[in-house]
Design a protein around this motif. Structure first.
Motif, PDB file in Angstrom:
ATOM      1  N   ARG A  63     -85.940  64.230  56.725  1.00 51.01           N
ATOM      2  CA  ARG A  63     -85.496  64.264  58.311  1.00 51.01           C
ATOM      3  C   ARG A  63     -85.124  62.783  58.404  1.00 51.01           C
ATOM      4  NH1 ARG A  63     -88.341  65.974  64.090  1.00 51.01           N
ATOM      5  NH2 ARG A  63     -86.570  64.875  65.195  1.00 51.01           N
ATOM      6  N   LYS A  64     -83.893  62.439  58.724  1.00 54.79           N
ATOM      7  CA  LYS A  64     -83.400  61.073  58.806  1.00 54.79           C
ATOM      8  C   LYS A  64     -83.615  60.534  60.286  1.00 54.79           C
ATOM      9  CE  LYS A  64     -80.546  60.701  54.846  1.00 54.79           C
ATOM     10  NZ  LYS A  64     -79.390  60.020  54.242  1.00 54.79           N
ATOM     11  N   MET A  65     -83.703  59.402  60.612  1.00 51.91           N
ATOM     12  CA  MET A  65     -83.710  59.092  61.901  1.00 51.91           C
ATOM     13  C   MET A  65     -82.254  58.938  62.605  1.00 51.91           C
ATOM     14  SD  MET A  65     -85.220  55.240  62.749  1.00 51.91           S
ATOM     15  CE  MET A  65     -84.952  54.539  61.409  1.00 51.91           C
ATOM     16  N   ARG A  66     -82.003  59.574  63.858  1.00 54.25           N
ATOM     17  CA  ARG A  66     -80.933  59.492  64.729  1.00 54.25           C
ATOM     18  C   ARG A  66     -80.649  58.628  65.666  1.00 54.25           C
ATOM     19  NH1 ARG A  66     -81.756  66.138  65.837  1.00 54.25           N
ATOM     20  NH2 ARG A  66     -81.836  66.765  63.581  1.00 54.25           N
ATOM     21  N   ASN A  67     -79.192  58.179  65.809  1.00 54.29           N
ATOM     22  CA  ASN A  67     -79.207  57.411  66.933  1.00 54.29           C
ATOM     23  C   ASN A  67     -79.480  58.046  68.193  1.00 54.29           C
ATOM     24  OD1 ASN A  67     -77.873  55.831  65.185  1.00 54.29           O
ATOM     25  ND2 ASN A  67     -75.632  56.631  65.762  1.00 54.29           N
ATOM     26  N   ALA A  68     -79.964  57.129  69.201  1.00 58.36           N
ATOM     27  CA  ALA A  68     -80.435  57.762  70.422  1.00 58.36           C
ATOM     28  C   ALA A  68     -80.346  56.722  71.623  1.00 58.36           C
ATOM     29  CB  ALA A  68     -82.199  57.755  70.424  1.00 58.36           C
ATOM     30  N   ALA A  69     -80.147  57.196  72.714  1.00 56.81           N
ATOM     31  CA  ALA A  69     -79.901  56.229  74.128  1.00 56.81           C
ATOM     32  C   ALA A  69     -81.258  56.634  75.075  1.00 56.81           C
ATOM     33  CB  ALA A  69     -78.511  56.544  74.470  1.00 56.81           C
ATOM     34  N   VAL A  70     -81.627  55.527  75.592  1.00 58.79           N
ATOM     35  CA  VAL A  70     -82.830  55.794  76.776  1.00 58.79           C
ATOM     36  C   VAL A  70     -82.684  54.937  77.860  1.00 58.79           C
ATOM     37  CG1 VAL A  70     -84.381  54.166  75.485  1.00 58.79           C
ATOM     38  CG2 VAL A  70     -85.315  56.024  76.590  1.00 58.79           C
ATOM     39  N   GLY A  71     -83.233  55.124  78.870  1.00 59.23           N
ATOM     40  CA  GLY A  71     -83.157  54.463  79.944  1.00 59.23           C
ATOM     41  C   GLY A  71     -84.227  53.493  80.076  1.00 59.23           C
ATOM     42  N   THR A  72     -84.180  52.160  80.777  1.00 57.60           N
ATOM     43  CA  THR A  72     -85.201  51.166  80.760  1.00 57.60           C
ATOM     44  C   THR A  72     -86.329  51.855  81.444  1.00 57.60           C
ATOM     45  OG1 THR A  72     -84.211  50.351  83.019  1.00 57.60           O
ATOM     46  CG2 THR A  72     -83.513  49.338  80.911  1.00 57.60           C
ATOM     47  N   GLY A  73     -87.399  51.433  80.870  1.00 55.84           N
ATOM     48  CA  GLY A  73     -88.581  51.913  81.304  1.00 55.84           C
ATOM     49  C   GLY A  73     -88.975  53.166  80.848  1.00 55.84           C
ATOM     50  N   CYS A  74     -88.470  53.925  79.838  1.00 57.29           N
ATOM     51  CA  CYS A  74     -88.852  55.212  79.279  1.00 57.29           C
ATOM     52  C   CYS A  74     -89.375  55.058  78.146  1.00 57.29           C
ATOM     53  CB  CYS A  74     -87.239  56.040  79.031  1.00 57.29           C
ATOM     54  SG  CYS A  74     -86.787  56.676  80.843  1.00 57.29           S
ATOM     55  N   ASP A  75     -89.979  55.934  77.711  1.00 58.38           N
ATOM     56  CA  ASP A  75     -90.674  56.192  76.265  1.00 58.38           C
ATOM     57  C   ASP A  75     -89.869  56.648  75.441  1.00 58.38           C
ATOM     58  OD1 ASP A  75     -93.848  56.494  77.341  1.00 58.38           O
ATOM     59  OD2 ASP A  75     -92.729  54.599  77.275  1.00 58.38           O
ATOM     60  N   ILE A  76     -89.646  56.427  73.878  1.00 51.88           N
ATOM     61  CA  ILE A  76     -88.958  57.309  72.916  1.00 51.88           C
ATOM     62  C   ILE A  76     -89.667  57.064  71.758  1.00 51.88           C
ATOM     63  CG2 ILE A  76     -87.473  55.412  72.355  1.00 51.88           C
ATOM     64  CD1 ILE A  76     -85.055  57.103  72.066  1.00 51.88           C
ATOM     65  N   ARG A  77     -89.569  58.245  70.776  1.00 56.09           N
ATOM     66  CA  ARG A  77     -90.220  58.318  69.583  1.00 56.09           C
ATOM     67  C   ARG A  77     -89.212  58.291  68.483  1.00 56.09           C
ATOM     68  NH1 ARG A  77     -93.838  62.544  66.488  1.00 56.09           N
ATOM     69  NH2 ARG A  77     -94.617  61.020  64.896  1.00 56.09           N
ATOM     70  N   LEU A  78     -88.976  57.527  67.480  1.00 54.22           N
ATOM     71  CA  LEU A  78     -87.939  57.657  66.360  1.00 54.22           C
ATOM     72  C   LEU A  78     -88.794  58.358  65.447  1.00 54.22           C
ATOM     73  CD1 LEU A  78     -86.319  54.029  66.600  1.00 54.22           C
ATOM     74  CD2 LEU A  78     -85.731  56.179  67.751  1.00 54.22           C
ATOM     75  N   LYS A  79     -88.222  59.490  64.987  1.00 52.77           N
ATOM     76  CA  LYS A  79     -89.015  60.106  63.738  1.00 52.77           C
ATOM     77  C   LYS A  79     -88.428  60.336  62.710  1.00 52.77           C
ATOM     78  CE  LYS A  79     -90.947  64.112  65.184  1.00 52.77           C
ATOM     79  NZ  LYS A  79     -91.362  65.407  65.931  1.00 52.77           N
ATOM     80  N   VAL A  80     -89.121  60.336  61.543  1.00 50.26           N
ATOM     81  CA  VAL A  80     -88.630  60.718  60.235  1.00 50.26           C
ATOM     82  C   VAL A  80     -89.413  61.538  59.402  1.00 50.26           C
ATOM     83  CG1 VAL A  80     -87.388  58.556  59.840  1.00 50.26           C
ATOM     84  CG2 VAL A  80     -89.657  58.751  59.053  1.00 50.26           C
ATOM     85  N   THR A  81     -88.982  62.384  58.494  1.00 49.50           N
ATOM     86  CA  THR A  81     -89.950  63.387  57.532  1.00 49.50           C
ATOM     87  C   THR A  81     -89.640  62.802  56.136  1.00 49.50           C
ATOM     88  OG1 THR A  81     -89.887  65.141  59.052  1.00 49.50           O
ATOM     89  CG2 THR A  81     -90.596  65.632  56.871  1.00 49.50           C
ATOM     90  N   VAL A  82     -90.543  62.357  55.377  1.00 51.73           N
ATOM     91  CA  VAL A  82     -90.240  61.901  53.971  1.00 51.73           C
ATOM     92  C   VAL A  82     -91.091  62.808  52.849  1.00 51.73           C
ATOM     93  CG1 VAL A  82     -90.377  59.847  52.587  1.00 51.73           C
ATOM     94  CG2 VAL A  82     -90.459  59.695  55.220  1.00 51.73           C
ATOM     95  N   ALA A  83     -90.730  63.007  51.824  1.00 52.19           N
ATOM     96  CA  ALA A  83     -91.181  63.589  50.963  1.00 52.19           C
ATOM     97  C   ALA A  83     -91.227  62.518  49.687  1.00 52.19           C
ATOM     98  CB  ALA A  83     -90.505  64.677  50.152  1.00 52.19           C
TER      99      ALA A  83
END
Length: 147
Positions: A53-73
């Motif tokens: 699972r690769k990282m995806r482009n994302a947009a978030v508002g100021t003050g918000c939390d976000i988690r960038l996720k990957v899955t690696v084998a």
């Protein structure tokens, strides 16, 4: 059609001739004869890292939390290194496979890269994070509708 001939083994026993179609049975190898697996039982073959699972482009508002996720084998389990605009990120207090960005600021926007590596190779996944300043003076659509 001809009937199968039988060979007499004794007075009462009849034995069919060997079939030309069915190969003879092979002897079973015992545990002592089998070559031991140098990696140990149930151990997978060593493999270089690959992103499931690769990282995806994302947009978030100021003050918000976000988690960038990957899955690696990979075997052995790859080490993960995270970068923001080519600067290595300190991963203390982060869990494997994810990068939490808390209370996002405009300075958190940019290119994020995760590099996975083990002694067999390296793989990369990158994505862009946009941090949007939604501001306090947003126009509420219900105010415009006059309700």
């Amino acid at each position: 059609m001809r009937k199968a001939e039988t060979l007499k083994k004794g007075a009462d026993e009849a034995v069919a001739p060997p079939s030309p179609i069915i190969p003879p049975k092979r002897s079973k190898a015992s545990q002592e004869q089998a070559a031991p697996d140098p990696r140990g039982p149930g151990r997978p073959t060593p493999t270089p890292p690959v992103f499931i699972r690769k990282m995806r482009n994302a947009a978030v508002g100021t003050g918000c939390d976000i988690r960038l996720k990957v899955t690696v084998a990979g075997d052995p389990q790859p080490s993960l290194y995270w970068y923001h605009n080519d600067d290595l990120i300190d991963m203390e207090n982060q869990e494997y496979g994810g990068l939490w960005i808390r209370d996002c600021k405009p300075s958190d926007a940019g290119l994020y890269t995760c590099i996975a590596n083990n002694h067999l190779g390296e793989a990369r996944s990158s994505a862009v994070l946009a941090v949007l300043d939604l501001g306090e003076d947003r126009v509420d659509i219900t105010d415009m509708a006059g309700t």
